[in-house]
Design a protein around this motif. Structure first.
Motif, PDB file in Angstrom:
ATOM      1  N   VAL A 209       0.854  -1.190   0.000  1.00 24.31           N
ATOM      2  CA  VAL A 209       0.000   0.000   0.000  1.00 24.31           C
ATOM      3  C   VAL A 209       0.887   1.236   0.000  1.00 24.31           C
ATOM      4  O   VAL A 209       1.712   1.419   0.902  1.00 24.31           O
ATOM      5  CB  VAL A 209      -0.932   0.031   1.228  1.00 24.31           C
ATOM      6  CG1 VAL A 209      -1.810   1.282   1.193  1.00 24.31           C
ATOM      7  CG2 VAL A 209      -1.787  -1.224   1.291  1.00 24.31           C
ATOM      8  N   ASN A 210       0.729   2.063  -1.037  1.00 31.21           N
ATOM      9  CA  ASN A 210       1.470   3.316  -1.130  1.00 31.21           C
ATOM     10  C   ASN A 210       0.563   4.439  -0.637  1.00 31.21           C
ATOM     11  O   ASN A 210      -0.343   4.876  -1.347  1.00 31.21           O
ATOM     12  CB  ASN A 210       1.885   3.561  -2.582  1.00 31.21           C
ATOM     13  CG  ASN A 210       2.385   4.982  -2.815  1.00 31.21           C
ATOM     14  OD1 ASN A 210       2.934   5.615  -1.909  1.00 31.21           O
ATOM     15  ND2 ASN A 210       2.193   5.481  -4.021  1.00 31.21           N
ATOM     16  N   VAL A 211       0.821   4.917   0.582  1.00 36.34           N
ATOM     17  CA  VAL A 211      -0.031   5.959   1.159  1.00 36.34           C
ATOM     18  C   VAL A 211       0.330   7.334   0.627  1.00 36.34           C
ATOM     19  O   VAL A 211      -0.372   8.309   0.898  1.00 36.34           O
ATOM     20  CB  VAL A 211       0.020   5.935   2.698  1.00 36.34           C
ATOM     21  CG1 VAL A 211      -0.557   4.636   3.221  1.00 36.34           C
ATOM     22  CG2 VAL A 211       1.431   6.147   3.225  1.00 36.34           C
ATOM     23  N   PHE A 212       1.429   7.456  -0.116  1.00 34.02           N
ATOM     24  CA  PHE A 212       1.789   8.650  -0.891  1.00 34.02           C
ATOM     25  C   PHE A 212       1.969   9.911  -0.052  1.00 34.02           C
ATOM     26  O   PHE A 212       1.844  11.027  -0.545  1.00 34.02           O
ATOM     27  CB  PHE A 212       0.735   8.921  -1.966  1.00 34.02           C
ATOM     28  CG  PHE A 212       1.266   8.954  -3.381  1.00 34.02           C
ATOM     29  CD1 PHE A 212       2.533   9.444  -3.672  1.00 34.02           C
ATOM     30  CD2 PHE A 212       0.485   8.497  -4.434  1.00 34.02           C
ATOM     31  CE1 PHE A 212       3.005   9.480  -4.985  1.00 34.02           C
ATOM     32  CE2 PHE A 212       0.945   8.529  -5.755  1.00 34.02           C
ATOM     33  CZ  PHE A 212       2.217   9.014  -6.017  1.00 34.02           C
ATOM     34  N   GLY A 213       2.217   9.735   1.255  1.00 30.64           N
ATOM     35  CA  GLY A 213       2.431  10.891   2.116  1.00 30.64           C
ATOM     36  C   GLY A 213       1.177  11.663   2.438  1.00 30.64           C
ATOM     37  O   GLY A 213       1.229  12.713   3.089  1.00 30.64           O
TER      38      GLY A 213
END
Length: 597
Positions: A209-213
């Motif tokens: 999962v890439n929460v992208f900041g």
């Protein structure tokens, strides 16, 4: 008492409350100089939006009204951008001034805001977010009950400001209560109750999962709790407000800047990525997925193949079986199945989706105008129709008795799944990760490439977006091109025309073209598709010639934004590294004109 709106709000009325928009999105100033004299979306403007949301009676298209009463409650959340908290506080202040209570749930996803409205027994919602664009912009998405405040309803706000006809309530000021801990707790518990048992019995080590900041950072512990410690979390430490990276799950050039994301792809992991407020999400899989022409980065029309298959092969047959067990009359079941079987097609989809649904799945497609609030309205209306046909008093009862969930998706990655409890559609990308992974299991899809290798193929551009010199020029250019396209294709055998909110799409047997404008920013947008690279390029050259000529007429000298559309320069297959110079003397343009006869 009539309210005197602030002078700057009145001056910016047409930039704030636009009847062509799905929400509010406007300039907030520059880092270090937010809410400067040139800013449009200011605390005062958002306070006004809060007052109007809480105090107006809105007329809906079905002849009814929606409104918040004194003593009602609205949930307010916001993303983790630098201007979002103060704007959320301003919206809350405006709503409270009209006697409406506010639950402040703090930094949260749009999906949590929507779900907390139901979970905290509130009557409306507001999410402050810029979604995926630059830090110089921010916005607001809000609604009352299940009705989003958008387009013609924003127009009613505009009219109230322009006419000065808004009367404030003689009401006791509403309360503003911190519900950040409670909001998260009830949201987390619901997700765990629905999904934890299923995923505890599954190997989730290949999920990332890439929460992208963005606000997705708030849900890291939820992902670990449901997927287990083997899940990979990416993008936790990104400063998404620094200006060099945008949390845009559609753009490969942004994804490739996320630390360790390429390494996760190299290991064979399936990466789910959010935007800033986590209401949209993409899937990326395969070590070459982020290369210019690499396959493996899947957007809305890609996921539509999977969701259509799931709906027509699994969900609808299960619904039919359940209705039969409940002794619903056959003619009612047939009507319900007909409604449930509709696959809505975004005008920005590849034409292959429509072809696949109709020819392979034997389903029904309908083009749907873009706009997340509008899609949710359509799905809610369908759920109401099906509930009534089945003899139930509400959508909630229909869902409780049948377990049915409708799932649709826009090209922009807003995926709408009806809730397991109240049956209302929500674009919650946090929950959608769990739902998508479960759907893939039920469809027996282990990895995505073999599935997509079986799907019909077309050569399609991405949705090309380029800035115009002004909203006025954007409107004029779009109107000119749409008029030309109507005159060119109306009545022409083998071509069909669909128009949606300032956009036009022309389809034929082997491809399509689309031209239109953004409803939230001064951008022009278009797409081209063909059965071959040659056909795609021919179509794109034709659009570029129309585009360049119309821009010249409007004295719009802004060049094509190749930073947002790098394929013009980087992808040699287009043979179009100077897009601003394409005109009607181009041989590809002449070939397309000959092609359409």
């Amino acid at each position: 008492m009539l309210f005197e709106f602030p002078k700057k709000v009145k001056e910016n009325n047409n930039k704030l409350f636009k009847k062509t928009s799905y929400d509010i999105r406007a300039y907030v100033g520059e880092p270090g100089d937010f809410f400067n004299d040139n800013a449009v979306l200011t605390p005062s403007a958002v306070e006004t939006a809060g007052m109007l949301t809480a105090g107006m009676v809105f007329n809906t298209q079905n002849g009814g009204t929606v409104s918040l009463k004194e003593g009602d409650t609205i949930v307010v959340g916001y993303d983790n951008g630098p201007t979002s908290k103060i704007l959320a506080e301003s919206f809350a202040k405006g709503a409270a001034s009209q006697g409406v209570n506010v639950y402040d749930i703090g930094i949260s996803s749009s999906g949590q805001v929507y779900q907390n409205q139901e979970q905290l027994l509130a009557h409306g919602h507001c999410q402050i977010t810029r979604s995926h664009v630059e830090v110089t912009t921010n916005g607001a998405k809000f609604g009352i009950g299940t009705q989003g405040i958008h387009t013609y309803l924003l127009g009613q706000m505009n009219e109230a400001v322009a006419s000065g006809s808004f009367s404030t309530r003689n009401a006791k000021c509403g309360t503003i209560t911190d519900k950040s801990a409670e909001g998260k707790k009830v949201y987390f518990e619901k997700m765990k109750n629905i999904y934890k048992d299923y995923f505890s019995k599954r190997d989730n080590s290949m999920v990332a999962v890439n929460v992208f900041g963005g606000t997705g950072v708030q849900y890291v512990e939820l992902f670990k709790d449901i997927f287990g410690e083997t899940v990979t979390i990416l993008g936790k430490d990104i400063n998404v407000n620094a200006g060099d990276l945008l949390a845009d799950p559609t753009r490969k050039e942004m994804l490739e800047r996320v630390p360790s994301l390429q390494a996760a792809l190299d290991k064979g992991l399936r990466v789910h990525s959010f935007d800033l407020d986590a209401d949209r999400g993409s899937i990326t899989e395969g070590k070459d997925a982020l290369t210019l022409n690499g396959e493996g980065h899947y957007l809305g029309d890609n996921l539509a193949f999977i969701l259509a298959g799931y709906k027509l092969m699994i969900a609808v047959p299960a619904l039919k079986k359940k209705l039969e067990a409940l002794n619903v009359a056959k003619e009612k079941i047939d009507e319900i199945v007909k409604i449930a079987s509709i696959i809505y097609v975004d005008p920005r989809y590849t034409s292959s989706v429509k072809s696949y649904v109709e020819k392979e799945l034997k389903g029904t497609t309908e083009f749907h105008r873009k706009g997340h609030s509008l899609w949710k309205e359509t799905i809610t209306a369908n759920m109401n129709k099906m509930a009534a046909l089945a003899g139930f008093s509400s959508i909630k009862e229909f869902v409780a008795k049948t377990g049915y969930r409708d799932i649709q998706i826009e090209a922009s990655l807003h995926m709408f799944a009806t809730d397991t409890m109240d049956g209302i559609p929500r674009d919650d990308a946090v929950e959608n990760i769990f739902l998508l992974e479960k759907v893939l299991d039920e469809m027996n899809i282990k990895t995505l490439k073999p599935f997509f290798d079986k799907m019909p193929k077309r050569f399609i551009t991405k949705e090309i977006r380029t800035t115009s010199v002004s909203n006025e020029a954007k409107d004029a250019i779009t109107a000119s091109i749409l008029d030309t396209l109507r005159k060119t294709f109306e009545g022409r055998a083998g071509f069909s025309i669909v128009e949606f909110d300032g956009q036009i799409r022309i389809d034929w047997a082997t491809g399509f073209l689309m031209y239109g404008m953004s409803n939230t920013s001064p951008k022009l947008t278009f797409m081209a598709e063909g059965e071959t690279v040659k056909e795609r390029n021919m179509v794109l050259a034709y659009i570029m010639a129309l585009h360049n000529e119309a821009k010249k007429q409007e004295k719009d000298d802004l060049p094509m934004d190749v930073s947002e559309n790098p394929f013009y320069i980087k992808d040699a297959s287009y043979e179009m590294n100077k897009p601003d110079e394409i005109n009607f003397d181009d041989e590809r343009v002449k070939a397309f004109i000959k092609f359409i006869g």
